[in-house]
Design a protein around this motif. Structure first.
Motif, PDB file in Angstrom:
ATOM      1  N   UNK A 114       0.838  -1.201   0.000  1.00 21.30           N
ATOM      2  CA  UNK A 114       0.000   0.000   0.000  1.00 21.30           C
ATOM      3  C   UNK A 114       0.876   1.255   0.000  1.00 21.30           C
ATOM      4  N   UNK A 122       3.446   8.987  -6.349  1.00 25.31           N
ATOM      5  CA  UNK A 122       4.019  10.266  -5.928  1.00 25.31           C
ATOM      6  C   UNK A 122       3.195  10.966  -4.856  1.00 25.31           C
TER       7      UNK A 122
ATOM      8  N   UNK B  45      12.070  -2.641  -9.389  1.00 24.14           N
ATOM      9  CA  UNK B  45      11.909  -1.778  -8.222  1.00 24.14           C
ATOM     10  C   UNK B  45      12.917  -0.625  -8.249  1.00 24.14           C
ATOM     11  N   UNK B  49      11.973   3.350  -8.346  1.00 21.30           N
ATOM     12  CA  UNK B  49      12.347   4.153  -7.182  1.00 21.30           C
ATOM     13  C   UNK B  49      11.951   3.520  -5.868  1.00 21.30           C
ATOM     14  N   UNK B  50      11.672   2.232  -5.895  1.00 20.85           N
ATOM     15  CA  UNK B  50      11.282   1.545  -4.653  1.00 20.85           C
ATOM     16  C   UNK B  50      12.464   0.853  -3.988  1.00 20.85           C
ATOM     17  N   UNK B  67      14.974   7.933  -9.796  1.00 17.87           N
ATOM     18  CA  UNK B  67      13.595   7.478  -9.554  1.00 17.87           C
ATOM     19  C   UNK B  67      13.189   7.587  -8.083  1.00 17.87           C
ATOM     20  N   UNK B  68      14.160   7.614  -7.185  1.00 21.81           N
ATOM     21  CA  UNK B  68      13.823   7.668  -5.757  1.00 21.81           C
ATOM     22  C   UNK B  68      13.407   9.063  -5.330  1.00 21.81           C
ATOM     23  N   UNK B  69      13.828  10.056  -6.125  1.00 14.11           N
ATOM     24  CA  UNK B  69      13.494  11.425  -5.782  1.00 14.11           C
ATOM     25  C   UNK B  69      12.034  11.687  -6.124  1.00 14.11           C
ATOM     26  N   UNK B  74      10.671  13.609 -11.915  1.00 15.74           N
ATOM     27  CA  UNK B  74      11.088  12.214 -11.930  1.00 15.74           C
ATOM     28  C   UNK B  74       9.895  11.263 -12.086  1.00 15.74           C
ATOM     29  N   UNK B  75       8.760  11.819 -12.389  1.00 16.98           N
ATOM     30  CA  UNK B  75       7.569  11.002 -12.591  1.00 16.98           C
ATOM     31  C   UNK B  75       7.660  10.325 -13.955  1.00 16.98           C
ATOM     32  N   UNK B  76       8.415   9.243 -14.020  1.00 13.53           N
ATOM     33  CA  UNK B  76       8.730   8.625 -15.299  1.00 13.53           C
ATOM     34  C   UNK B  76       8.108   7.240 -15.431  1.00 13.53           C
ATOM     35  N   UNK B  79       3.783   1.961 -12.263  1.00  9.71           N
ATOM     36  CA  UNK B  79       3.962   0.551 -11.916  1.00  9.71           C
ATOM     37  C   UNK B  79       2.617  -0.161 -11.759  1.00  9.71           C
ATOM     38  N   UNK B  81       1.611  -3.447 -10.037  1.00 11.78           N
ATOM     39  CA  UNK B  81       2.217  -4.435  -9.148  1.00 11.78           C
ATOM     40  C   UNK B  81       1.649  -5.827  -9.402  1.00 11.78           C
ATOM     41  N   UNK B  85      -2.014  -4.048  -5.634  1.00  9.94           N
ATOM     42  CA  UNK B  85      -1.956  -3.057  -4.554  1.00  9.94           C
ATOM     43  C   UNK B  85      -2.950  -1.919  -4.733  1.00  9.94           C
ATOM     44  N   UNK B  86      -4.153  -2.257  -5.144  1.00 10.60           N
ATOM     45  CA  UNK B  86      -5.200  -1.232  -5.168  1.00 10.60           C
ATOM     46  C   UNK B  86      -5.491  -0.832  -3.730  1.00 10.60           C
ATOM     47  N   UNK B 147      -4.841   3.371 -13.064  1.00 10.71           N
ATOM     48  CA  UNK B 147      -4.316   4.215 -12.003  1.00 10.71           C
ATOM     49  C   UNK B 147      -2.898   4.682 -12.345  1.00 10.71           C
ATOM     50  N   UNK B 148      -2.099   3.765 -12.899  1.00  9.05           N
ATOM     51  CA  UNK B 148      -0.733   4.145 -13.272  1.00  9.05           C
ATOM     52  C   UNK B 148      -0.742   5.113 -14.454  1.00  9.05           C
TER      53      UNK B 148
END
Ligand SMILES: Nc1ncnc2c1ncn2[C@@H]1O[C@H](COP(=O)(O)OP(=O)(O)OP(=O)(O)O)[C@@H](O)[C@H]1O
Ligand SMILES: [Mg+2]
Lengths: 213, 211
Positions: A114, A122, B45, B49-50, B67-69, B74-76, B79, B81, B85-86, B147-148
């Motif tokens: 989650x 974001x 991952x 950025x995970x 990607x972590x920022x 950086x919204x590139x 995902x 899953x 993961x809704x 959603x992605x």
């Protein structure tokens, strides 16, 4: 019957005080419980350490002792509260610790996925908590929080020892004055009504949150 | 175009990814295959950025990005899953619009004009008010895709898009991905299923298990 009518007003006035302690404790302890519950899984060791100590202290000692300590003990080192403030101070700190432990479990039950889904979308940590995590946590913790809330109604009678005119004290005064046990029975009935109504409210809340699984 | 250069990653001293070099062209489907435990998810991952990498660069159109920022530039990568993961507490519509509303600050009007078509396109029209528990696996996956996509990423990345579904759904997933490719969506698909990879991908990249 006539007698009941003569003591009822004083008992109801007492019940009002009981309700006041009850409501204000909930209002104070819930948000603190959520924050401490979050803090209990903080990445900062010192924060976890301090909060764990707080929870341990509050849950490991009697509420009655805490209450007496705040009202009779603290004045000895020149910290004085009036009666109601002392009661609320002790009750809120005590119940927040129990709530925190419940919320910690509630937060832990939310799958990492989650948070990760929110992260790749974001959402910032605050938005994630508010829109995604907390609503799920709240649904999960309603039953255990409900148990504590019911306990609080009964625990609130402990304020008796610091001389607050709650329901129990009102009953006790009437019984002693009139040498009869009827007021005690009435006090019992009023507590039963309070817990029954609260239980009912909690059920409805649980039901409301059944809109998703 | 996204480029990975000399990506290295180890867990507890055990090398998982050793010097990965990879280019993903715009509009392509890239499949990442390899044996279990090879590091496919780890790579995905890192890209999303995970998880962090030990060394190497990730470039978007020649520009390095992190990607972590959390900065919007950086919204590139979007995902999808493995188990979607809704958000179970939100309806389909709320799941899909939450981030566009809160992060991209889309107005109600914009949400209607930009998100509604995505849902319709993914055959989710009329499902707005359902909660995830009321959806089939395939529908959940399409909500996850919507959603992605709603965040307008440059690349959509899937981890094992067929693993949580009935095997009979395999072709359906393949068609869905090809459909999105037609719309110009760049996609990365991590999968065990070499056959699926070969049937849809422009390029198949194999992550080898390191001993
Ligand atoms: N957070 C972590 N800490 C330590 N080891 C990890 C971590 N994440 C993954 N690993 C290890 O890294 C290796 C690669 O894992 P990864 O999930 O990327 O493999 P995979 O190729 O996706 O496998 P699968 O096909 O089974 O999904 C595995 O051996 C796994 O145990
Ligand atoms: Mg994997």
């Amino acid at each position: 019957m006539q007698y009941i009518q003569t003591v009822l007003p004083s008992l109801l006035a007492g019940a009002l005080v009981t309700l006041k302690v009850f409501c204000l404790t909930i209002i104070g302890a819930l948000p603190i419980g959520i924050l401490v519950g979050l803090g209990l899984k903080s990445e900062f060791k010192l924060v976890r350490w301090i909060l764990n100590g707080y929870v341990w202290l509050m849950r490991g000692t009697p509420l009655l002792l805490q209450l007496i300590f705040v009202f009779y003990g603290l004045p000895l080192i020149n910290i004085t509260f009036d009666r109601l403030d002392a009661a609320l101070f002790a009750f809120i700190l005590n119940y927040a610790a129990y709530f925190a432990e419940i919320f910690r479990g509630g937060f832990q039950a939310i799958p990492m996925g989650q948070y990760e889904a929110a992260k790749v979308l974001r959402l910032n940590p605050w938005q994630t908590q508010r829109k995604v995590i907390l609503p799920q946590v709240i649904k999960n913790v309603i039953p255990p929080i409900g148990n504590e809330v019911i306990n609080l109604i009964k625990d609130s009678s402990l304020v008796y020892v610091i001389g607050i005119g709650d329901l129990l004290r009102a009953g006790n005064i009437d019984a002693a004055r009139d040498v009869t046990l009827v007021p005690y029975i009435l006090v019992g009935i009023i507590y039963l009504i309070l817990t029954a109504v609260t239980t009912l409210g909690l059920r409805r809340l649980e039901k409301y949150y059944n809109y998703y699984r | 175009m996204i480029e990975l250069k000399n990506i290295k990653k180890s867990f507890n001293g055990r090398m998982i990814l050793n010097d990965i070099n990879l280019t993903i062209n715009d509009g392509d489907i890239l499949a990442i295959v390899g044996p279990s435990g090879a590091g496919k998810t780890t790579l995905l991952r890192a890209l999303a950025g995970l998880g962090d990498i030990d060394s190497g660069e990730i470039l978007l159109d020649g520009q390095q990005f992190d990607p972590r920022n959390s900065d919007l530039k950086n919204n590139v990568i979007g995902v999808v899953f493995q188990d979607y993961n809704l958000f179970p507490n939100l309806t389909v519509w709320e799941n899909v619009t939450l981030a566009p509303k809160m992060v991209l600050k889309m107005t109600k009007q914009e949400l209607e004009t930009r998100i509604k078509p995505i849902l319709t396109h993914l055959q989710l029209a009329g499902k707005d008010d359902l909660y995830p528990f009321e959806l089939s696996g395939g529908m959940k996956q399409r909500v996850a895709i919507a959603r992605a996509l709603a965040m307008q990423p440059r690349v959509l990345a899937y981890d094992e898009p067929t693993s949580a579904l009935d095997p009979s759904m395999r072709t359906e997933v393949a068609n869905l991905l090809l459909e999105l490719k037609k719309d110009g969506v760049t996609q990365i698909v991590v999968t065990h299923d070499i056959e699926l990879a070969n049937s849809i991908a422009d390029k198949v990249f194999t992550v080898n298990a390191l001993s």
